[in-house]
Motif scaffolding. Structure first.
Motif, short mmCIF file in Angstrom:
data_model
loop_
_atom_site.label_atom_id
_atom_site.label_comp_id
_atom_site.label_asym_id
_atom_site.label_seq_id
_atom_site.Cartn_x
_atom_site.Cartn_y
_atom_site.Cartn_z
N ILE A 177 0.84 -1.21 0.00
CA ILE A 177 0.00 0.00 0.00
C ILE A 177 0.87 1.26 0.00
CG2 ILE A 177 -1.64 1.34 1.38
CD1 ILE A 177 -2.86 -1.32 2.28
N PHE A 178 1.91 1.24 0.83
CA PHE A 178 2.83 2.39 0.89
C PHE A 178 3.46 2.65 -0.48
CE2 PHE A 178 7.30 3.66 1.10
CZ PHE A 178 7.17 4.94 1.64
N TYR A 179 3.88 1.58 -1.16
CA TYR A 179 4.54 1.73 -2.46
C TYR A 179 3.61 2.41 -3.47
CZ TYR A 179 6.52 0.50 -7.00
OH TYR A 179 7.00 0.56 -8.28
N VAL A 180 2.39 1.93 -3.57
CA VAL A 180 1.46 2.51 -4.54
C VAL A 180 1.09 3.94 -4.15
CG1 VAL A 180 -0.83 2.28 -5.59
CG2 VAL A 180 0.57 0.25 -5.22
N ALA A 181 0.89 4.19 -2.85
CA ALA A 181 0.59 5.56 -2.40
C ALA A 181 1.76 6.49 -2.73
CB ALA A 181 0.31 5.56 -0.91
N PHE A 182 2.99 5.98 -2.61
CA PHE A 182 4.17 6.77 -2.96
C PHE A 182 4.18 7.09 -4.46
CE2 PHE A 182 8.57 6.84 -4.53
CZ PHE A 182 9.07 7.92 -3.81
N GLN A 183 3.83 6.10 -5.29
CA GLN A 183 3.77 6.32 -6.73
C GLN A 183 2.74 7.39 -7.08
OE1 GLN A 183 5.74 4.69 -9.17
NE2 GLN A 183 6.86 4.04 -7.35
N VAL A 241 -6.01 3.47 -9.98
CA VAL A 241 -5.73 2.23 -9.23
C VAL A 241 -6.86 1.24 -9.51
CG1 VAL A 241 -5.36 1.19 -6.97
CG2 VAL A 241 -4.53 3.51 -7.43
N SER A 242 -6.49 0.08 -10.01
CA SER A 242 -7.50 -0.94 -10.31
C SER A 242 -8.18 -1.42 -9.04
CB SER A 242 -6.85 -2.13 -11.03
OG SER A 242 -7.77 -3.21 -11.13
N LEU A 318 4.08 -13.62 -2.73
CA LEU A 318 3.79 -14.04 -4.10
C LEU A 318 2.54 -13.37 -4.65
CD1 LEU A 318 4.62 -17.86 -3.87
CD2 LEU A 318 6.02 -16.01 -4.83
N ALA A 319 1.68 -12.86 -3.77
CA ALA A 319 0.52 -12.08 -4.22
C ALA A 319 0.82 -10.59 -4.20
CB ALA A 319 -0.68 -12.38 -3.32
N VAL A 320 1.55 -10.12 -3.20
CA VAL A 320 1.82 -8.69 -3.05
C VAL A 320 2.73 -8.18 -4.17
CG1 VAL A 320 2.91 -6.94 -1.58
CG2 VAL A 320 1.42 -8.68 -0.57
N ILE A 321 3.74 -8.95 -4.54
CA ILE A 321 4.69 -8.49 -5.56
C ILE A 321 4.01 -8.19 -6.90
CG2 ILE A 321 6.68 -9.17 -6.97
CD1 ILE A 321 7.79 -10.55 -4.46
N PHE A 326 1.61 -4.41 -10.96
CA PHE A 326 0.55 -4.19 -11.95
C PHE A 326 -0.69 -3.55 -11.31
CE2 PHE A 326 2.96 -8.00 -13.21
CZ PHE A 326 3.42 -7.60 -14.45
N TRP A 327 -0.47 -2.59 -10.40
CA TRP A 327 -1.57 -2.01 -9.64
C TRP A 327 -2.59 -1.27 -10.50
CZ3 TRP A 327 -1.69 3.30 -10.10
CH2 TRP A 327 -0.50 3.94 -10.45
N ASP A 328 -2.23 -0.91 -11.72
CA ASP A 328 -3.15 -0.18 -12.61
C ASP A 328 -3.58 -1.01 -13.82
OD1 ASP A 328 -0.67 -0.24 -13.78
OD2 ASP A 328 -0.70 1.85 -14.45
N ASN A 329 -3.28 -2.32 -13.80
CA ASN A 329 -3.60 -3.19 -14.93
C ASN A 329 -4.61 -4.24 -14.48
OD1 ASN A 329 -3.57 -5.27 -16.94
ND2 ASN A 329 -1.56 -4.58 -17.63
N VAL A 330 -5.87 -4.02 -14.82
CA VAL A 330 -6.93 -4.87 -14.29
C VAL A 330 -6.81 -6.31 -14.77
CG1 VAL A 330 -8.52 -4.21 -16.15
CG2 VAL A 330 -9.42 -5.10 -14.00
N TRP A 331 -6.42 -6.51 -16.03
CA TRP A 331 -6.37 -7.88 -16.55
C TRP A 331 -5.20 -8.66 -15.96
CZ3 TRP A 331 -10.46 -9.91 -18.49
CH2 TRP A 331 -11.39 -9.09 -19.13
N ALA A 332 -4.09 -8.01 -15.76
CA ALA A 332 -2.96 -8.68 -15.12
C ALA A 332 -3.30 -9.05 -13.68
CB ALA A 332 -1.72 -7.79 -15.16
N LEU A 333 -3.97 -8.15 -12.99
CA LEU A 333 -4.36 -8.41 -11.60
C LEU A 333 -5.35 -9.57 -11.52
CD1 LEU A 333 -4.73 -4.74 -10.35
CD2 LEU A 333 -2.95 -6.36 -9.70
#
Length: 366
Positions: A177-183, A241-242, A318-321, A326-333
């Motif tokens: 969460i911190f990483y994406v908020a930082f981005q 953010v997806s 393995l889920a968080v990485i 791919f936090w903005d890619n719905v199909w990859a997620l």
């Protein structure tokens, strides 16, 4: 980083106080049930570690107020909203008499408070049909939000079975969460995530590996609620953010909860709230770790307990990485969420059938 440092220091000192003077509160704070199906500790242990988390968060936010009142106000509103969930969990830790329904109602009330004060509502799930209902009927958004927050909060309570398990899983997810908020440059969510990460680290020093104090229901509900709300706020405040990002981010506790409900209702035909010893972390303990350290000496019981959690830390990662990549890619997620679900089921099945992969055994005996 000051939020992390202050929360860490205050949580560390308060946890030290709770452990050092445990004789003052053990009569009502310790877990004396050593024979329950979900009990794997050798001696009575205080289960009020969540109090140290709250202490660390409160102190860190007061310090932050001197630098940035707006961010501190956001954090205090989130902490205030978390109080019903935390307090009813703490009451269960102290009295052992607060039922799951009452605790979940408290979490739902916390979700409503956060929704009102912070506008943390799920406005979309990126699922065809449901999004149309949310747009047409705002009450659907409220119901889905409350259900999601209660589910994630309870999920962290379900996985809170071994030293360092629930707390470190929470730490790893908060890092995502911190990483994406930082981005995204969302400073408020960054500070809120960092503060709880610091508080968790202060608690972990006395919880892992020796298990001198437990998180307790209060602490588990607090971590779960915090993660659920920050995830919702990320998607609500940043449309890029997806909506599948939080689902993959919390895949391990969520899948564990859903699979537990399925197992109890469909397979065991029992009430979904009935405790059992068939969670994934318990299967790893019984099929892998107990085989590595087979002695029933109290010291070896603690070693077995502490060896269980790292397996689930890896699984969580393995889920968080892929979630943070791919936090903005719905199909990859969606694809990685499906992959995680299939992997979880296959791993669980192999553990049940005593077909443990050889590479999972750390100390293989010849």
């Amino acid at each position: 980083m000051s939020a992390l440092a202050f929360a860490f220091l205050l949580s560390l000192l308060f946890t030290l106080f709770l452990v050092r003077y445990s004789f003052l509160h053990n009569s009502f704070s310790a877990d004396y049930d050593l024979n329950g199906v979900q009990k794997f500790h050798a001696n009575p242990v205080p289960r009020i570690g969540g109090v140290a988390l709250v202490f660390g968060l409160t102190g860190a936010f007061f310090v932050r107020y001197l630098k940035d009142p707006d961010v501190a106000n956001f954090c205090f509103l989130l902490l205030m909203s978390a109080m019903p969930a935390f307090l009813f969990g703490l009451l269960e830790d102290l009295t052992k008499r607060i039922g799951i329904k009452i605790r979940l109602l408290a979490v739902i009330f916390s979700a409503l408070m956060a929704g009102y004060f912070l506008e943390s509502w799920l406005l979309s799930l990126q699922i065809f049909g449901i999004d149309n209902l949310i747009l047409a009927y705002p009450m659907v958004s409220i119901l889905i939000t409350c259900f999601a927050v209660a589910g994630v909060s309870n999920a962290f309570n379900i996985i809170d079975g071994y030293n360092g398990l629930s707390s470190m899983v929470g730490f790893i997810i908060l890092g995502g969460i911190f990483y994406v908020a930082f981005q995204l440059g969302d400073f408020s969510i960054m500070i809120a995530a960092l503060a709880l990460m610091g508080a968790i680290l202060g608690f972990l020093i006395f919880n892992y590996p020796r298990g001198l104090i437990f998180l307790g229901d209060g602490g588990a509900y607090l971590i779960g609620f915090w993660i659920a709300e920050l995830s919702i706020l990320l998607t609500a405040r940043h449309s890029e953010v997806s909506k599948w990002f939080p689902l993959l981010l919390c895949a391990y506790p969520i899948v564990e909860t859903l699979f537990t409900i399925y197992r109890r209702i469909i397979i065991q035909r029992t009430h979904p709230g009935m405790p059992d010893a068939a969670h994934l972390h318990q299967m790893i303990y019984k099929r892998i770790v107990r085989w590595e350290v087979s002695s029933n000496d109290s010291r070896d019981i603690v070693i077995r307990n502490s060896l269980t959690a790292p397996y689930l830390w890896v699984l969580t990662s393995l889920a968080v990485i892929p979630a943070v990549l791919f936090w903005d890619n719905v199909w990859a997620l969606r694809a990685f969420t499906l992959l995680f679900l299939v992997s979880y089921i296959l791993l669980y099945r192999r553990l049940v059938l005593f077909k443990v992969p050889a590479w999972l055994i750390i100390n293989q005996r010849r």
